[in-house]
Design a protein around this motif. Sequence first.
Motif, PDB file in Angstrom:
ATOM      1  N   ILE A  78       0.876  -1.173   0.000  1.00 44.82           N
ATOM      2  CA  ILE A  78       0.000   0.000   0.000  1.00 44.82           C
ATOM      3  C   ILE A  78       0.911   1.221   0.000  1.00 44.82           C
ATOM      4  CG2 ILE A  78      -1.867   1.214   1.196  1.00 44.82           C
ATOM      5  CD1 ILE A  78      -2.383  -1.461   2.697  1.00 44.82           C
ATOM      6  N   GLU A 130      -4.875  -5.193  -8.216  1.00 45.46           N
ATOM      7  CA  GLU A 130      -4.353  -3.855  -7.999  1.00 45.46           C
ATOM      8  C   GLU A 130      -5.497  -2.850  -7.987  1.00 45.46           C
ATOM      9  OE1 GLU A 130      -0.580  -1.237  -9.460  1.00 45.46           O
ATOM     10  OE2 GLU A 130      -1.810  -2.116 -11.048  1.00 45.46           O
ATOM     11  N   LYS A 165      -1.650   3.475  -4.560  1.00 45.02           N
ATOM     12  CA  LYS A 165      -1.839   2.137  -5.093  1.00 45.02           C
ATOM     13  C   LYS A 165      -1.987   1.127  -3.957  1.00 45.02           C
ATOM     14  CE  LYS A 165       0.712   2.869  -9.413  1.00 45.02           C
ATOM     15  NZ  LYS A 165       1.814   2.407 -10.282  1.00 45.02           N
ATOM     16  N   PHE A 166      -2.814   0.117  -4.229  1.00 42.29           N
ATOM     17  CA  PHE A 166      -2.990  -1.016  -3.325  1.00 42.29           C
ATOM     18  C   PHE A 166      -2.809  -2.267  -4.169  1.00 42.29           C
ATOM     19  CE2 PHE A 166      -4.973  -4.383  -1.109  1.00 42.29           C
ATOM     20  CZ  PHE A 166      -5.107  -4.046   0.224  1.00 42.29           C
TER      21      PHE A 166
END
Length: 237
Positions: free
Chosen positions: A211, A233, A220-221
Amino acid sequence: MIDQKLILKIYSITLTFLFGYFMLLSFKSIKSIEKIDEITVERINIVEPDGALKMVISNSKRQHPGMIDGIIIKERKRPPGIIFFNEEQDEVGGLAFSGNKNDGAGMVLSYDQYKNDQVMQMQYQRSRDGRQQYGINIWDRTENFTLPELMSVMDSLRNSNISSEKEAREVLLKMNDGKPMGAQRLFAGKNFNKQVGVFLKDEFGNNRITIFIDEKNNPKFQILDEKGKIVKEFVEK
């Protein structure tokens, strides 16, 4: 006529008094607390009343090499800083630092697992080419081997017919029921790729959940498989 016996008695009493007085002064000076405005030393050892080492503050040349059970693990050069020791005379962590134009820079506050290596660090690193990383690291360490035992195993592997690091890792995995002797499990901070976030790893040290915000400010994860491939994603649209 002066009584010589009386003179000897007075002399003896006076000498005894003076001796006792100076002994008291000496005792008082040992127990007193002195204020010192400045001190310049290469190393300071903090010890218990029985002489057991608790902390070393030192330059690099005189730094303690580290020990477990009061036995030095390995003679080696170490950076300047502070090293802590527990009641069993194990090194349990410390503060170390270094930095120059040729080799880069770094500073670390480290916490060791009982009878083993570090499991948590607050760390700053700067490479020779100017890239930087700083944050908190967390590791897992095996309970089946102490650090001296693991170092002995590693020495044996180096002296054996094993020719690669991969082979050595496989041997160590077999010795530890298929689990690594040690692996990083978490990094939280800013990494060398200029990503700021939390990076969670499996028991083998592989990134599985990340993360972060990348260098272009995109959040973004990511969920990754054990080989590092992104399987899911989530990004800002």
